[in-house]
Every structure is written in structure tokens, then in C-alpha cells.
Design a protein around this motif. Structure first.
Motif, short mmCIF file in Angstrom:
data_model
loop_
_atom_site.label_atom_id
_atom_site.label_comp_id
_atom_site.label_asym_id
_atom_site.label_seq_id
_atom_site.Cartn_x
_atom_site.Cartn_y
_atom_site.Cartn_z
N ASN A 1 -4.66 6.09 -2.00
CA ASN A 1 -3.86 4.54 -1.73
C ASN A 1 -3.68 4.21 -2.87
OD1 ASN A 1 -4.03 4.61 1.24
ND2 ASN A 1 -6.21 4.57 1.18
N LEU A 2 -2.44 3.80 -3.20
CA LEU A 2 -2.09 2.87 -4.46
C LEU A 2 -1.98 1.45 -3.86
CD1 LEU A 2 0.45 5.17 -6.52
CD2 LEU A 2 -1.96 4.89 -6.76
N ILE A 3 -2.31 0.64 -4.41
CA ILE A 3 -2.34 -0.96 -3.74
C ILE A 3 -1.89 -1.89 -4.78
CG2 ILE A 3 -3.42 -2.99 -2.38
CD1 ILE A 3 -5.26 -0.68 -1.53
N TYR A 4 -0.70 -2.69 -4.61
CA TYR A 4 -0.17 -3.55 -5.47
C TYR A 4 -0.11 -4.79 -4.60
CZ TYR A 4 1.43 0.60 -7.98
OH TYR A 4 1.36 1.59 -8.56
N ALA A 5 -0.69 -6.05 -5.42
CA ALA A 5 -0.79 -7.27 -4.94
C ALA A 5 0.17 -8.09 -5.60
CB ALA A 5 -2.26 -7.79 -4.83
N PHE A 6 0.72 -9.20 -4.88
CA PHE A 6 1.68 -10.09 -5.36
C PHE A 6 1.54 -11.36 -4.96
CE2 PHE A 6 3.56 -6.02 -5.74
CZ PHE A 6 3.82 -5.98 -7.07
N VAL A 7 1.81 -12.49 -5.69
CA VAL A 7 1.79 -13.82 -5.22
C VAL A 7 2.94 -14.49 -5.50
CG1 VAL A 7 0.56 -14.97 -7.17
CG2 VAL A 7 0.21 -15.69 -4.92
N PHE A 8 3.75 -15.51 -4.47
CA PHE A 8 4.81 -16.32 -4.56
C PHE A 8 4.30 -17.50 -5.31
CE2 PHE A 8 8.43 -18.50 -3.07
CZ PHE A 8 9.56 -17.49 -3.37
N ILE A 9 4.94 -17.73 -6.54
CA ILE A 9 4.61 -19.11 -7.17
C ILE A 9 5.98 -19.29 -7.63
CG2 ILE A 9 3.42 -19.99 -9.32
CD1 ILE A 9 1.55 -19.36 -7.17
N ASN B 1 0.91 -1.02 -0.01
CA ASN B 1 0.02 -0.05 -0.14
C ASN B 1 0.69 1.30 -0.13
OD1 ASN B 1 -2.91 -0.93 0.64
ND2 ASN B 1 -1.61 -2.32 2.07
N ILE B 2 0.86 2.13 -1.08
CA ILE B 2 1.38 3.44 -0.94
C ILE B 2 0.50 4.47 -1.16
CG2 ILE B 2 2.85 4.68 -2.50
CD1 ILE B 2 3.49 2.21 -3.85
N ASN B 3 0.77 4.95 0.15
CA ASN B 3 -0.54 6.50 0.60
C ASN B 3 0.37 7.66 0.03
OD1 ASN B 3 -1.14 8.76 2.52
ND2 ASN B 3 -2.80 7.29 2.28
N CYS B 4 -0.15 8.26 -0.92
CA CYS B 4 0.20 9.68 -1.38
C CYS B 4 -0.79 10.65 -1.62
CB CYS B 4 1.00 9.46 -2.71
SG CYS B 4 0.01 8.53 -3.82
N LEU B 5 -0.36 11.98 -1.97
CA LEU B 5 -1.12 12.86 -2.08
C LEU B 5 -1.64 13.18 -3.49
CD1 LEU B 5 0.00 15.48 0.55
CD2 LEU B 5 -1.91 13.91 0.64
N ASP B 6 -2.83 13.48 -4.01
CA ASP B 6 -3.15 13.58 -5.44
C ASP B 6 -2.61 15.22 -5.74
OD1 ASP B 6 -5.29 15.14 -4.45
OD2 ASP B 6 -6.77 13.63 -5.66
N LYS B 7 -3.13 15.70 -6.93
CA LYS B 7 -2.84 17.09 -7.04
C LYS B 7 -3.63 18.20 -6.00
CE LYS B 7 -6.10 17.41 -10.79
NZ LYS B 7 -6.59 17.58 -12.09
#
Length: 96
Positions: free
Chosen positions: A61-69, A49-55
Motif C-alpha cells: 500500500n502506497l499512501i499519500y495524504a493531502f490537506v486543502f489550505i 491509497n494505491i495498492n500494488c504488487l512488489d517484485k
């Protein structure tokens, strides 16, 4: 289970979204990317989760999900209502 965080990834362009995901994957799939010893298993998941400010100075909140395979992290689909996931460890990176 806490309140789900709804991602706001449409705040950035799809090209920037893909670029961010590729950069994160590059770091995740390098050796020793965690600051603690971890024994990863197939289907382990990671949410960033990346919390940042818009203009307009609105919190986003930018959210990136990953799985270990098979020994590598791969992109996954983020589901804020996935109650099957179990939170094992969490952390926060703060920049001053």
C-alpha cells in the motif's frame, strides 16, 4: 473505525515517492479533478491509497495524504491512527 492501513512507501525510492506526490498534486490542483461537485473547505483532508504488487508479488500500500489550505491541496503527513478525521466520502478507481 476500521483497521488502520500501514503505508509501505519505502518500497519505492524517495525520488519516485516525491515524483508521485508532485503528479498527484498537479491533478488535485487542476480544475474539476473530482467526478462529482464538491465544496472544499480549509483543512479538508484527502488520503489516496494505491495498492500494488512488489517484485515478489506481495501486496503493498502506497499512501499519500493531502490537506486543502487557502484554495490549494498541499502534502500532509499520513497518520494511520488519526481518529479526528471523519470519513465523508470514499471511492475506488479500478483498472482492468
Amino acid at each position: 473505525m476500521g483497521d488502520p492501513v500501514i503505508p509501505d512507501n519505502d518500497f519505492i525510492s524517495p525520488d519516485d515517492e516525491l515524483s508521485n506526490q508532485k503528479k498527484i498534486l498537479s491533478v488535485l490542483n487542476s480544475e474539476k479533478c473530482f467526478d462529482f461537485d464538491i465544496q472544499l473547505k480549509n483543512k479538508d483532508s484527502l488520503e489516496i491509497n494505491i495498492n500494488c504488487l512488489d517484485k515478489d508479488a506481495r501486496s503493498v500500500n502506497l499512501i499519500y495524504a493531502f490537506v486543502f489550505i487557502n484554495g490549494h491541496w498541499q502534502p500532509s503527513t499520513y497518520d494511520p491512527f488519526d481518529s479526528e478525521r471523519q470519513k465523508k466520502r470514499s471511492g475506488c478507481i479500478k483498472y482492468s
